[in-house]
Design a protein around this motif. Structure first.
Motif, PDB file in Angstrom:
ATOM      1  N   LYS A 182       0.814  -1.216   0.000  1.00 21.43           N
ATOM      2  CA  LYS A 182       0.000   0.000   0.000  1.00 21.43           C
ATOM      3  C   LYS A 182       0.850   1.271   0.000  1.00 21.43           C
ATOM      4  N   THR A 183       1.937   1.288   0.788  1.00 20.45           N
ATOM      5  CA  THR A 183       2.746   2.506   0.850  1.00 20.45           C
ATOM      6  C   THR A 183       3.375   2.838  -0.497  1.00 20.45           C
ATOM      7  N   LEU A 184       3.535   1.833  -1.340  1.00 21.64           N
ATOM      8  CA  LEU A 184       4.121   2.061  -2.657  1.00 21.64           C
ATOM      9  C   LEU A 184       3.062   2.375  -3.707  1.00 21.64           C
ATOM     10  N   VAL A 185       1.824   1.926  -3.494  1.00 20.39           N
ATOM     11  CA  VAL A 185       0.755   2.194  -4.461  1.00 20.39           C
ATOM     12  C   VAL A 185       0.585   3.697  -4.659  1.00 20.39           C
ATOM     13  N   ARG A 186       0.572   4.439  -3.564  1.00 14.68           N
ATOM     14  CA  ARG A 186       0.382   5.889  -3.661  1.00 14.68           C
ATOM     15  C   ARG A 186       1.498   6.528  -4.500  1.00 14.68           C
ATOM     16  N   TYR A 187       2.735   6.081  -4.293  1.00  9.05           N
ATOM     17  CA  TYR A 187       3.849   6.631  -5.068  1.00  9.05           C
ATOM     18  C   TYR A 187       3.758   6.235  -6.536  1.00  9.05           C
ATOM     19  N   LEU A 188       3.256   5.042  -6.804  1.00  9.58           N
ATOM     20  CA  LEU A 188       3.096   4.614  -8.190  1.00  9.58           C
ATOM     21  C   LEU A 188       2.067   5.473  -8.915  1.00  9.58           C
ATOM     22  N   VAL A 189       0.945   5.739  -8.256  1.00  7.65           N
ATOM     23  CA  VAL A 189      -0.077   6.577  -8.875  1.00  7.65           C
ATOM     24  C   VAL A 189       0.464   7.997  -9.057  1.00  7.65           C
ATOM     25  N   SER A 190       1.193   8.486  -8.051  1.00  7.93           N
ATOM     26  CA  SER A 190       1.788   9.818  -8.159  1.00  7.93           C
ATOM     27  C   SER A 190       2.804   9.866  -9.301  1.00  7.93           C
ATOM     28  N   TRP A 191       3.604   8.802  -9.436  1.00  5.29           N
ATOM     29  CA  TRP A 191       4.567   8.745 -10.540  1.00  5.29           C
ATOM     30  C   TRP A 191       3.857   8.742 -11.885  1.00  5.29           C
ATOM     31  N   CYS A 192       2.752   8.009 -11.984  1.00  2.83           N
ATOM     32  CA  CYS A 192       1.973   7.995 -13.223  1.00  2.83           C
ATOM     33  C   CYS A 192       1.476   9.401 -13.561  1.00  2.83           C
TER      34      CYS A 192
END
Length: 654
Positions: A502-512
């Motif tokens: 979960k902590t990485l999902v937010r960064y992935l969406v932000s990176w997208c």
């Protein structure tokens, strides 16, 4: 709880030091003074094993002065002085010195502990090219005339086959090589590691060249990773510089491929770097690695014991990242996100190619997980040259849906050019409540899960309609905690997020939002990142805002992802995880809060394994995986009592 302060030994750890002391070539008295001074400083900082550079008592660049008996005799006398120091101070030293055996001189490492010289290791490979002429003065280890030295009536073990095991910390087994030994095709440290060494030491006098720092660091990192070991490298400082050579004093400590500490370069003052190396972790890695276990040493080693004092573990001298799944460096994090996104899209594209499916169905809520799954699916369709209209995005508003999340979901689907269906689940769920006799005013688990299962039924049936696949949206953290409805959002035909915490999902969406999309789509993705995590299964509050925040119920995902990494990836016991968490989250979460959620993690992790035992396929993207077909094999009915008992004992010890 503030009284909880275990020793490093109790945590299976060791405070290791590397030093580049101030040095004068051929001035043994001066060099001894500086060695004892840096040793005293290291001891005061809790160091218990200190590594010093190659030939640090005399200097490496003495040249033909090594033929002077006075220099060699003074070095031997200095070793006795260091032994006297270790009789008074709780510190083990490994020192470089020229050592005479019979009529041959050897470039040696000397391990000194508890007032005695415990063993002497000669250098195996002597460079004799370019600026190096070691064979002019020294003999290689293979030319030793005996496996011991006779010094002052005492027989001291001598040879490159020595291992040193700590008496009260059996995980600490020291193997030693010297400078050039590490740069050859088959370094001695490899054989020492498969023979049991967990702490590899390299005494070096490596002259500096343009670009050599990076090469040296990469060499140490790689050898520590290959050997599943800690690797300490102590190099001679600028005082060693003479004639055409310049030395920098670049010393460093690595553990399993990660640099934990290193000294500044080109400083004439003594330099010291300390790190707490995790011997328990190394043992766990070796236990899992059958290839390492099957590596047979070419020869047997002699194992010698030595006393190793312990030290308190507070604070730990090693980085303890609060988000172990998320690199702190922006550039590294961006690269990691790009790699994960590529793994997800490629995995899904392969499944679509294999099945021949040109249609998929995905439930979107305006939350992080379903958004990431939708973005992955869109890019997978692009990779295969399929029209995005083949992606059927279904938003299914229910009792807890808010205008914010619904609006974001529907507008994002429009901007991405996918097909969109809006299907309210309210009538169907109310009919279901009537059928099973459930009071809609009772907001219990039946109330919540009936909505999740209704949504899954809709997705599965639409998939049959369009002859497509249902794309799962649940993430790794939810699977670890069992925060998913069995046969509801738990089920799909391919779970693209199942390897992403979960902590990485937010960064992935932000990176997208930054790297893959632009304009209004990017703005919506940023707003989704700012939305609280919620399944939206309970009615909104009086202001129409989300009324059910996941982390209020199960605890902060920041903590749970930390626990997940240390339980599954590192196999740490609860007490050690708690101690690490205290340092990682100091100032953010108190001891009681950490302990409360750690106990909750263990309860949920054990009780919810049955959900993970029948997971749909999904791409493995990192070293923490909970697929029952891959890295994680756990019985569905294992008891958590052993782990919870340790936490209960910790709690009652306050």
């Amino acid at each position: 709880m503030t009284s909880f302060n275990p020793s490093l030994g109790a945590l299976g750890m060791l405070r290791l030091g590397v030093a580049s002391p101030e040095l004068r070539v051929a001035d043994v008295a001066f060099n001894l003074e500086r060695i004892l001074a840096i040793a005293h400083e290291a001891r005061g900082k809790g160091c218990r094993l200190l590594l010093l550079p190659e030939l640090c008592l005399t200097g490496y660049t003495c040249g033909d002065l090594f033929f002077q008996p006075l220099l060699v005799e003074q070095a031997r006398a200095a070793l006795e002085r260091i032994a006297e120091f270790t009789a008074r101070e709780p510190l083990v030293l490994v020192v470089g010195a020229p050592v005479l055996q019979g009529d041959r001189l050897f470039n040696c490492a000397v391990l000194i502990a508890g007032g005695r010289i415990r063993g002497v290791v000669p250098k195996t490979f002597l460079p004799n090219t370019q600026e190096f002429y070691e064979q002019r003065w020294f003999a290689p280890a293979g030319e030793a005339s005996a496996d011991h030295l006779n010094w002052g009536g005492e027989s001291i073990p001598f040879g490159a086959d020595l291992l040193f095991q700590a008496e009260r910390l059996p995980q600490c087994v020291v193997g030693i090589e010297i400078c050039e030994d590490a740069w050859v095709a088959n370094p001695p440290s490899g054989q020492l590691a498969v023979s049991g060494a967990t702490v590899l030491l390299n005494l070096s006098a490596s002259p500096e060249l343009l670009g050599k720092q990076e090469y040296r660091r990469a060499l140490v990192q790689a050898q520590s990773a290959r050997c599943l070991a800690a690797y300490a490298y102590a190099s001679a400082g600028p005082g060693e510089s003479s004639t055409d050579l310049v030395f920098s004093g670049h010393s460093l400590i690595a553990e399993y491929g990660m640099v934990l500490a290193e000294t500044d370069r080109f400083d004439f003052e003594s330099q010291l770097a300390l790190a707490d190396v995790d011997l328990q972790r190394l043992g766990n890695e070796r236990l899992k690695n059958n290839s390492f276990a099957e590596s047979r040493p070419a020869r047997s080693c002699r194992t010698l014991s030595f006393p190793l004092p312990d030290t308190p573990a507070q604070p730990l001298l090693r980085p303890i990242p609060a988000m172990p799944f998320v690199p702190p460096d922006d550039r590294e994090r961006s690269g990691r996100c790009r790699e994960i996104f590529a793994l997800q899209t490629t995995g899904l594209a392969k499944r679509l190619r294999h099945t021949g499916a040109k249609q998929v169905v995905i439930g979107i809520s305006g939350g992080l997980d379903s958004t990431l799954a939708l973005l992955v699916t869109a890019k997978a369709f692009d990779k295969l040259g399929l029209a995005r209209q083949g992606i059927c995005a279904v938003t299914m508003p229910g009792f807890g849906t808010t205008a914010r999340t619904r609006g974001n979901a529907e507008r994002l689907a429009e901007l991405l050019g996918v097909s969109l269906r809006v299907i309210s689940i309210d009538p169907a769920v109310r009919q279901h409540f009537a059928d099973i006799g459930h009071d809609e005013a009772v907001h219990d688990i039946t109330y919540e899960n009936s909505q999740a299962r209704e949504r899954t039924q809709i997705l599965m049936d639409i998939a049959n309609q369009v002859q497509g696949l249902v794309i799962g949206t649940g993430d790794l953290s939810e699977l670890a905690l069992g925060w998913c409805t069995y046969n509801g959002d738990h089920m799909s035909m391919y779970g693209v997020n199942s390897g992403v915490p979960k902590t990485l999902v937010r960064y992935l969406v932000s990176w997208c939002a930054e790297a893959e999309f632009s304009g209004e789509a990017s703005a919506i993705l940023r707003d989704i990142c700012a939305t609280p995590v919620s399944p939206e299964l309970l009615p909104p509050d009086e202001n129409g805002e989300i009324g059910q925040v996941t982390e209020d119920h199960i605890g902060p995902y920041l903590l749970h992802d930390f626990f997940l990494f240390h339980v599954v990836r590192l196999q740490y016991p609860p007490v050690k995880i708690f101690h690490f968490a205290r340092q990682a989250f100091a100032g953010s979460y108190g001891d009681e809060e950490i302990l409360h959620w750690l106990k909750n993690f263990y309860r949920r992790f054990f009780s919810q394994q049955f959900k993970r035992s029948c997971l749909p396929d999904g791409p493995k993207v990192g070293s923490v995986v909970l697929s029952p077909r891959g890295d994680w094999r756990m019985p569905s009915d294992a008891s958590a009592a052993l782990w919870l008992a340790q936490l209960e004992e910790l709690e009652t010890s306050r």
